[in-house]
Structures are given as structure tokens and as C-alpha cells.
Design an enzyme around this catalytic site. Sequence first.
Site, PDB file in Angstrom:
ATOM      1  N   GLY A   1      58.381 110.369  36.647  1.00 16.42           N
ATOM      2  CA  GLY A   1      57.635 111.380  36.231  1.00 16.42           C
ATOM      3  C   GLY A   1      56.410 111.406  37.073  1.00 16.42           C
TER       4      GLY A   1
ATOM      5  N   LYS B   1      63.022 112.549  26.466  1.00 16.17           N
ATOM      6  CA  LYS B   1      61.802 112.228  26.096  1.00 16.17           C
ATOM      7  C   LYS B   1      60.778 112.185  24.554  1.00 16.17           C
ATOM      8  CE  LYS B   1      61.034 111.416  31.242  1.00 16.17           C
ATOM      9  NZ  LYS B   1      60.155 110.898  32.116  1.00 16.17           N
TER      10      LYS B   1
ATOM     11  N   SER C   1      62.079 111.936  39.344  1.00 15.21           N
ATOM     12  CA  SER C   1      60.966 113.114  39.563  1.00 15.21           C
ATOM     13  C   SER C   1      62.476 113.698  40.876  1.00 15.21           C
ATOM     14  CB  SER C   1      60.503 112.934  41.194  1.00 15.21           C
ATOM     15  OG  SER C   1      59.228 112.369  40.101  1.00 15.21           O
TER      16      SER C   1
ATOM     17  N   GLU D   1      60.284 103.209  30.746  1.00 14.05           N
ATOM     18  CA  GLU D   1      59.495 103.571  29.370  1.00 14.05           C
ATOM     19  C   GLU D   1      59.718 102.988  28.132  1.00 14.05           C
ATOM     20  OE1 GLU D   1      59.586 108.114  29.939  1.00 14.05           O
ATOM     21  OE2 GLU D   1      59.263 107.959  31.800  1.00 14.05           O
TER      22      GLU D   1
ATOM     23  N   ASN E   1      67.136 113.789  30.087  1.00 13.00           N
ATOM     24  CA  ASN E   1      66.391 112.702  29.603  1.00 13.00           C
ATOM     25  C   ASN E   1      65.563 113.485  28.915  1.00 13.00           C
ATOM     26  OD1 ASN E   1      64.680 111.076  27.899  1.00 13.00           O
ATOM     27  ND2 ASN E   1      64.643 110.206  29.628  1.00 13.00           N
TER      28      ASN E   1
ATOM     29  N   HIS F   1      65.258 102.191  29.810  1.00 10.88           N
ATOM     30  CA  HIS F   1      64.502 103.350  30.665  1.00 10.88           C
ATOM     31  C   HIS F   1      63.623 102.243  30.826  1.00 10.88           C
ATOM     32  CE1 HIS F   1      61.974 106.392  31.223  1.00 10.88           C
ATOM     33  NE2 HIS F   1      63.361 106.734  31.687  1.00 10.88           N
TER      34      HIS F   1
ATOM     35  N   GLU G   1      66.366 103.307  39.236  1.00 13.61           N
ATOM     36  CA  GLU G   1      65.230 104.184  38.780  1.00 13.61           C
ATOM     37  C   GLU G   1      64.215 103.905  38.822  1.00 13.61           C
ATOM     38  OE1 GLU G   1      66.067 107.692  36.014  1.00 13.61           O
ATOM     39  OE2 GLU G   1      64.887 106.117  34.921  1.00 13.61           O
TER      40      GLU G   1
HETATM   41  C1  PEP Z   1      63.022 109.862  33.851  1.00 15.12           C
HETATM   42  O1  PEP Z   1      62.804 110.076  32.467  1.00 15.12           O
HETATM   43  O2  PEP Z   1      64.650 109.449  33.436  1.00 15.12           O
HETATM   44  C2  PEP Z   1      63.144 110.258  34.849  1.00 15.12           C
HETATM   45  C3  PEP Z   1      63.302 110.437  36.057  1.00 15.12           C
HETATM   46  O3  PEP Z   1      62.190 111.141  34.668  1.00 15.12           O
HETATM   47  P1  PEP Z   1      61.429 112.496  35.331  1.00 15.12           P
HETATM   48  O4  PEP Z   1      63.067 113.005  36.361  1.00 15.12           O
HETATM   49  O5  PEP Z   1      60.599 113.120  35.445  1.00 15.12           O
HETATM   50  O6  PEP Z   1      60.804 111.879  37.073  1.00 15.12           O
END
Ligand code: PEP
Length: 271
Positions: A190, A11, A229, A107, A9, A105, A184
Site C-alpha cells: 500500500g 481488503k 504495490s 494488515e 485482495n 496478512h 509480502e
Molecule cells: C496486499 O494487500 O496484499 C497488497 C499487496 O496490497 P498493495 O498491492 O496495495 O500493496
Amino acid sequence: MRKPLVAGNWKMNNPIESSRTLLQKILYNAEMLDSILAKEENACSIDIALFPPSVYLREAQEVLTGSDLHWGTQNVSAYDEGAYTGEISASMIKGFGCDYVLIGHSERRCLYEKLELDQYVLDQIVAEKYAQAISHDLTPIVCIGETKEDYESGKTEQVIARLLDILIEHKGAHSLSKAVLAYEPVWAIGTGHSASPEWAQQVHAFMRARVAAHDKKTAQGLRIIYGGSVKASNAAAIFSKPDVDGGLIGGASLDVEAFTHICFAAALHQK
Ligand code: PEP
């Protein structure tokens, strides 16, 4: 057997020139990886899907067509067409050769939260997007996870069950054979602090059992990936767990070396 999936992803990152270069580098490394894996006794092939910003779908299509890599969008409209400024429909997405879409998601959910919609209403919107994806032959990767507050108050299973039950109620448990679930935890996205492999396994097993209560066969074949992460250094430990079928990778998907390592780790852990 479940084929591992690693999804990147991106973003809202990268100008157009470096996006094209990133696509080319990931493709090059994925092809190299394939030839390395062919010589590894315990390795399997994996699916890799990339989610650049939608304005770069043309680049993704140009670079990745004809390869084994997949691509998709970070969102899809809940509607077919009409006066929905800024939205992109499932059929438009399909027109760019996409196979996957990310749905729900955190976000994106937090944008709605600012409008003070409650979580149940948000889950209903996610279910409508899910239905759109399925009916246009796109594989939805449905993101599900609890906030830090929910985690600390022991509400993880409650949050996850709520969305899963709504999806099952809307489209039936069997529809999940055309989908991927992504656990998630919002507190891990993040932040640099992933969930422990044991915690991820516990939640993934809960998700699989929830689906199995309706449809055992679908649950057995269902890919449940972990996001939050994941890095080159922790991917193997997380993917080694029996109910973790790969990862949804944010930050590390922009780093070609790290992303390749993560793909390699997934290829060593077929379930
Ligand atoms: C994500 O954007 O779904 C995500 C898991 O981000 P990150 O790996 O940066 O935590």
C-alpha cells in the site's frame, strides 16, 4: 511447470452494488483475456483468485460459479467452531464455494501486535490457520514478509525462515504442495513502492531453497507469489523473475484495467 496465480485482495473496500459490478467486469475481462492468450505463442493459462470482503461471498459465488475464476476469504479462524465471536471457520468458507484463503496478512498481524503478542506466537497462530485450511481442502495463501525495520537491519531471511520452519514443523514440508506462499514485504504494501524485481527474486529463491532442504519436489512445484504495490507498470518486470509465480494484488485489484494488465503480464511468464 508452475501455473501463475494472480490474487486480488479487495481488503475492506466497495459497497455491495459496486462489488457485484466489479466481479462481473473482472470476469468479463478474464474471459476476453483467455481468447487473446489463446492466440499468443508464449502465453500460458493462469489462475485468478478474488478475495472480496466475506459479506460479499454470496455475490462472488453467484457471479463466478461456472467460470474459471476462484474466490476466497481474507482470513480464516484457527478453530473449527464455537464461541469465537466475529470469526469464520474453514468449513463455513468452503460452504460458499471458496477454493482459497489468505492467511497471515500483515494488515491482520498488526491487529495482534497491538495486543503485544510476539512474532513467534503470531506465527504459531498462522500455522494453526494453515492447518485448518489444508484440512478443509482450501488452498492457503500464506503471507510472509518483513517490516521496514527488519529489512533495514538485514533480518528478512530470519523473519521468513521463522514462519516457514513453523509451518513445516506443524504440517510437514509436503503440506506446502497444497499451499501458495506470498512474499509480502510490509514496507511495500500500500505504499506505492514495490520491492525491486531483483530483491523479490532473491527472497523467493531463499524461500524455495528453505523448502527444498526438506522436500525438493514440493519446492519445485510450489507457487511463490509477490505482493506489495504491484501495478500494471511494474508487474511484467517482477513476474519475469524465475522464482516469482504471480502476484498478490491489493490496491490495483480494484481497478479492472490495471488488474487485467497484471493478469496478462503473469500469463506471459510461466515457470
Ligand atoms: C496486499 O494487500 O496484499 C497488497 C499487496 O496490497 P498493495 O498491492 O496495495 O500493496
